[in-house]
Design a protein around this motif. Structure first.
Motif, PDB file in Angstrom:
ATOM      1  N   LYS A   3      -0.321   2.989  -9.681  1.00 13.46           N
ATOM      2  CA  LYS A   3      -1.235   2.790  -8.548  1.00 13.46           C
ATOM      3  C   LYS A   3      -2.587   3.415  -8.842  1.00 13.46           C
ATOM      4  O   LYS A   3      -3.631   2.859  -8.520  1.00 13.46           O
ATOM      5  CB  LYS A   3      -0.631   3.402  -7.291  1.00 13.46           C
ATOM      6  CG  LYS A   3       0.634   2.694  -6.825  1.00 13.46           C
ATOM      7  CD  LYS A   3       1.177   3.346  -5.587  1.00 13.46           C
ATOM      8  CE  LYS A   3       2.460   2.648  -5.125  1.00 13.46           C
ATOM      9  NZ  LYS A   3       3.025   3.297  -3.932  1.00 13.46           N
ATOM     10  N   TRP A 179      -3.476   4.073   0.323  1.00 15.59           N
ATOM     11  CA  TRP A 179      -2.786   5.245  -0.244  1.00 15.59           C
ATOM     12  C   TRP A 179      -3.194   6.485   0.562  1.00 15.59           C
ATOM     13  O   TRP A 179      -4.398   6.803   0.677  1.00 15.59           O
ATOM     14  CB  TRP A 179      -3.186   5.439  -1.707  1.00 15.59           C
ATOM     15  CG  TRP A 179      -2.530   4.476  -2.640  1.00 15.59           C
ATOM     16  CD1 TRP A 179      -1.407   4.671  -3.369  1.00 15.59           C
ATOM     17  CD2 TRP A 179      -3.004   3.156  -2.962  1.00 15.59           C
ATOM     18  NE1 TRP A 179      -1.112   3.561  -4.122  1.00 15.59           N
ATOM     19  CE2 TRP A 179      -2.085   2.598  -3.883  1.00 15.59           C
ATOM     20  CE3 TRP A 179      -4.085   2.375  -2.549  1.00 15.59           C
ATOM     21  CZ2 TRP A 179      -2.222   1.330  -4.412  1.00 15.59           C
ATOM     22  CZ3 TRP A 179      -4.209   1.113  -3.064  1.00 15.59           C
ATOM     23  CH2 TRP A 179      -3.297   0.587  -3.981  1.00 15.59           C
ATOM     24  N   ASN A 189       1.999   5.739   2.490  1.00 19.66           N
ATOM     25  CA  ASN A 189       1.354   4.539   1.944  1.00 19.66           C
ATOM     26  C   ASN A 189       1.839   3.292   2.690  1.00 19.66           C
ATOM     27  O   ASN A 189       3.017   3.189   3.078  1.00 19.66           O
ATOM     28  CB  ASN A 189       1.676   4.393   0.457  1.00 19.66           C
ATOM     29  CG  ASN A 189       1.203   5.584  -0.340  1.00 19.66           C
ATOM     30  OD1 ASN A 189       0.336   6.341   0.095  1.00 19.66           O
ATOM     31  ND2 ASN A 189       1.774   5.782  -1.526  1.00 19.66           N
TER      32      ASN A 189
END
Length: 447
Positions: A3, A179, A189
């Motif tokens: 991510k 996030w 998240n």
């Protein structure tokens, strides 16, 4: 880690795109520059699953109650804009799912996001350049999310699309991955999706003709010009009427009607398309080919002199403007009787031959010239067939002519029909032509 790499890649793409914007000589899109307002609905997915399309199969577990979103976006360049959005939503108790767990009570969701957007559809060129109703973008930024009694900062990234129905109204579809920077029980998240109606405020400094002079200062806002000429083309005005030659319909003549002199409309009193100044008969409708006057008809019979063979005697059109001669009572040598011999029949019946109809029409016209007269219609046959049958056939032929004349307006009391069979031949029955002439009708005036 994946991510974080995705986020860094996205931010790197924006920085690269902005660098390209800074060196472009056409970075400002005057049409797109302005403020956008978006009002719509949103869906929040915090099921704990990493597939952004999971909402298609587990919709009931997501926040979709008391939901709305409001966004203001300012488009300040060809590819970049800045937006601020506020969204609201709620998970329902014993049904909504956060991080995979069913929640025991309602959980409200609220978020404020600040995003930078990069519009990249023009990078493809071609179809996208020709169809500016579709805009694709990537966006990223920061936000603050509140869920239940908890709140925290988020990093946001996602794609979106604008679909314009007109210059001012459109539809926005947007997806965002968020996030959280300080995770708590309900602050984790999640994905957020929205669909909104858009309204684009007209830019106050719009420049429709792209000549660098804004509309409010441009004397020719739809024609590209130069600043020294207040946005109008720097061209000559040959006739000095204040209309430049490129826009002057009569560049060599001074005028105020699109650069042309005003034309005073002349009168046409009788409406024959010939102006009174050139019309020799201005109050009588005539012909342009005759200087606005009607063609002369000296005898007033409706046939103009140039087509009238008897211009000083009233007549009929079928006789070229001349009257038919007087029909003498009892005479077989009148013009009427000579003409009537052209009424011919097919052999053995009372059906007119095709060439007889013009003759019948002429007979009607001649009789109508003598409305007081009475006539005898005589029917005749050739010698084919028996005497009695020919007698009957000649009578039916005389009756056929009488019926035709009555249907054409001749009074029935002025007509008598009689058949003579084969007793009065005018040609030899030994030839086909002779027999054709014998099958005839003669009309004689009796009174």
């Amino acid at each position: 880690m994946k991510k974080l790499a995705l986020l860094l890649f996205f931010i790197g793409g924006l920085v690269s795109a902005q660098a390209q914007e800074s060196i472009s000589t056409d970075s400002i899109n005057k049409t797109n520059k302005g403020l956008l307002l978006k009002l719509g609905l949103n869906l929040v997915d915090s099921t704990g699953k990493y597939n952004p399309f999971e909402f298609l199969s587990s919709f009931d577990e997501m926040a979709f109650s008391e939901n709305f979103n409001i966004e203001l976006e300012y488009r300040f360049s060809n590819s970049l804009s800045l937006s601020v959005a506020w969204s609201n939503n709620k998970w329902k108790a014993n049904k909504g799912r956060i991080d995979g767990a069913i929640i025991p009570s309602d959980v409200k969701y609220s978020a404020i996001d600040l995003d930078l957007k990069y519009y990249y559809n023009q990078s493809f060129g071609g179809w996208f350049d020709r169809n500016d109703w579709l805009e694709l973008y990537l966006h990223g930024g920061v936000g603050r999310v509140s869920q239940a009694d908890q709140s925290g900062m988020t990093l946001n990234v996602g794609p979106g699309v604008n679909i314009w129905f007109s210059d001012q109204f459109g539809l926005n579809l947007n997806g965002t991955g968020k996030w959280t920077l300080n995770k708590e029980e309900y602050n984790s998240n999640h994905f957020q999706y929205s669909t909104s109606l858009m309204y684009r405020f007209a830019s106050r400094d719009k420049d429709d003709d792209n000549d660098g002079v804004r509309n409010k200062m441009d004397d020719c806002p739809n024609v590209s010009g130069v600043a020294q000429n207040n946005g109008c083309p720097e061209e000559a005005d040959s006739d000095g009427d204040g209309v430049v030659d490129a826009m002057d319909k009569c560049p060599e003549a001074y005028g105020t009607d699109n650069g042309c002199p005003e034309v005073l409309m002349e009168a046409d009193t009788d409406g024959d398309s010939v102006l009174d100044s050139a019309d020799k008969c201005p109050k009588i409708k005539g012909l342009p080919t005759n200087n606005g006057c009607p063609l002369l008809d000296s005898d007033n019979d409706g046939i103009v002199d140039v087509a009238d063979k008897c211009p000083n005697v009233p007549g009929v059109e079928s006789n070229n403007g001349c009257p038919y001669e007087e029909i003498e009572i009892g005479s077989t040598k009148t013009n009427l009787n000579i003409v009537s011999k052209g009424i011919l029949f097919n052999s053995g019946n009372s059906n007119f031959r095709q060439e007889s109809y013009p003759v019948l029409i002429k007979v009607v016209e001649m009789m109508k010239q003598h409305p007081e007269a009475q006539f005898k219609i005589e029917g005749h046959t050739d010698s084919s067939g028996g005497y009695d049958s020919n007698k009957r056939l000649s009578q039916t032929r005389a009756n056929a002519v009488r019926n035709y004349l009555i249907s054409s307006g001749i009074p029935s009391e002025n007509l008598i029909a009689e058949g003579f069979g084969e007793t009065r031949q005018v040609a030899s029955n030994l030839t086909g032509e002779g027999r054709r002439l014998n099958r005839r009708v003669e009309i004689i005036r009796t009174k």
